[in-house]
Scaffold this motif. Sequence first.
Motif, mmCIF file in Angstrom:
data_model
loop_
_atom_site.group_PDB
_atom_site.id
_atom_site.type_symbol
_atom_site.label_atom_id
_atom_site.label_comp_id
_atom_site.label_asym_id
_atom_site.label_seq_id
_atom_site.Cartn_x
_atom_site.Cartn_y
_atom_site.Cartn_z
ATOM 1 N N TYR A 70 -7.614 -4.721 -0.293
ATOM 2 C CA TYR A 70 -6.195 -4.492 -0.580
ATOM 3 C C TYR A 70 -5.780 -5.071 -1.932
ATOM 4 C CZ TYR A 70 -5.487 -3.133 4.318
ATOM 5 O OH TYR A 70 -5.540 -2.481 5.530
ATOM 6 N N VAL A 130 0.844 -1.196 0.000
ATOM 7 C CA VAL A 130 0.000 0.000 0.000
ATOM 8 C C VAL A 130 0.880 1.246 0.000
ATOM 9 C CG1 VAL A 130 -1.793 -1.223 1.292
ATOM 10 C CG2 VAL A 130 -0.151 0.212 2.520
ATOM 11 N N LYS A 187 -3.003 -0.532 -3.426
ATOM 12 C CA LYS A 187 -3.989 0.250 -2.665
ATOM 13 C C LYS A 187 -3.314 1.534 -2.193
ATOM 14 C CE LYS A 187 -7.628 0.945 0.162
ATOM 15 N NZ LYS A 187 -8.106 -0.083 1.093
ATOM 16 N N ILE A 201 -0.359 -7.153 4.580
ATOM 17 C CA ILE A 201 0.422 -6.124 3.890
ATOM 18 C C ILE A 201 1.892 -6.528 3.805
ATOM 19 C CG2 ILE A 201 1.183 -3.713 3.998
ATOM 20 C CD1 ILE A 201 -1.504 -3.157 5.467
#
Length: 353
Positions: A284, A192, A224, A313
């Motif tokens: 995500y 991200v 994202k 993540i």
Amino acid sequence: MQLHQRINAFSALGKFLGQFASETPVKKEDVLNNDAFFSEMQQKIHTAKHHNGWFTEDNLHFTFKSWAEALTENNINKWISNYTIPETEPKTVAIIMAGNIPLVGFHDFLSVLITGNKVLAKLSSNDKQLLPFLAEYLISVEPEFKNLIEFTEGRLTSFDAVIATGSDNTARYFNYYFSKYPNIIRKNRNSVAVLTGNESKEEMELLANDMFRYFGLGCRNVSKIYLPEAYDYDKFFNGMFSWKHVINNHKYINNYDYNKAVYLMSNINLLDNEYLLLKEDTGYSSPISVTFYETYSNLEAIKKKLKADEDKIQAIVSNSGIDNEISFGEAQHPELWDYADGVDTVAFLLKLS
């Protein structure tokens, strides 16, 4: 085989790969066994490109450049200096590799061998051209590797531990079949970016590299972004312009056309620059050619959310003071000690001794 022999062999491999880091390979006289391998490597690149349409020459050259930079003697020594690697009887480690980007399983391959263990590798059908050839080169430099490297297309048998990478669905399968073995089992992860609105044009172009390299197929690709409320989206799309050439890849643009049609038929609002779709979404994992986004009014709340979701993540790209953030443009430049999913592969392997 001693540790210094393994280091020297991988360092030689790094020099070999460095010849293929640009569009025009340059044969160097000081590279070991070059006469036997240089021309065949060019053919392997050609074969890999035609076997998998996502493996463009640009992405292959980028991969080779990245590994050439990583596999220097100084860099390898810096990496392993944090460990005590004993000379013990090798354990056989089964590695089930993904095939989403070129040589995506190479770090596991390297980690197993540098710790003195044996690789039993099961390659993805999407990426089966390059690693066996690089293994041949490694063996030509250090013949003792011959008994430590095996590739199989059949059922995995006779191993002591497992490292497996796949989707959330395949992870359930891996957990079922390999639970009795020491294991590292990786699931889906995404990267991200958190923007403040104060980023420079150069930073936005570097973010484009983080997003578009490998067409967004890697876990280190930013899929994202978090944007402040009232964000100027022109700044974002102007930065993305440096990657407008992705429209020339038919596989990518087919995904763009398909996803755009599906979203529009569902009356979903999109931001669109004709080769990238921005879709507001809490998820995500965005499809190819799509980047999810959310807006925020409180940066501290985003920090807490990312902390709570850290198991989903891989990397956070930002300059806003978030724990473990990396700079714009660095997502596709991990160091040898930047482990996938934050799991120290070398420490795991050393516990097998």
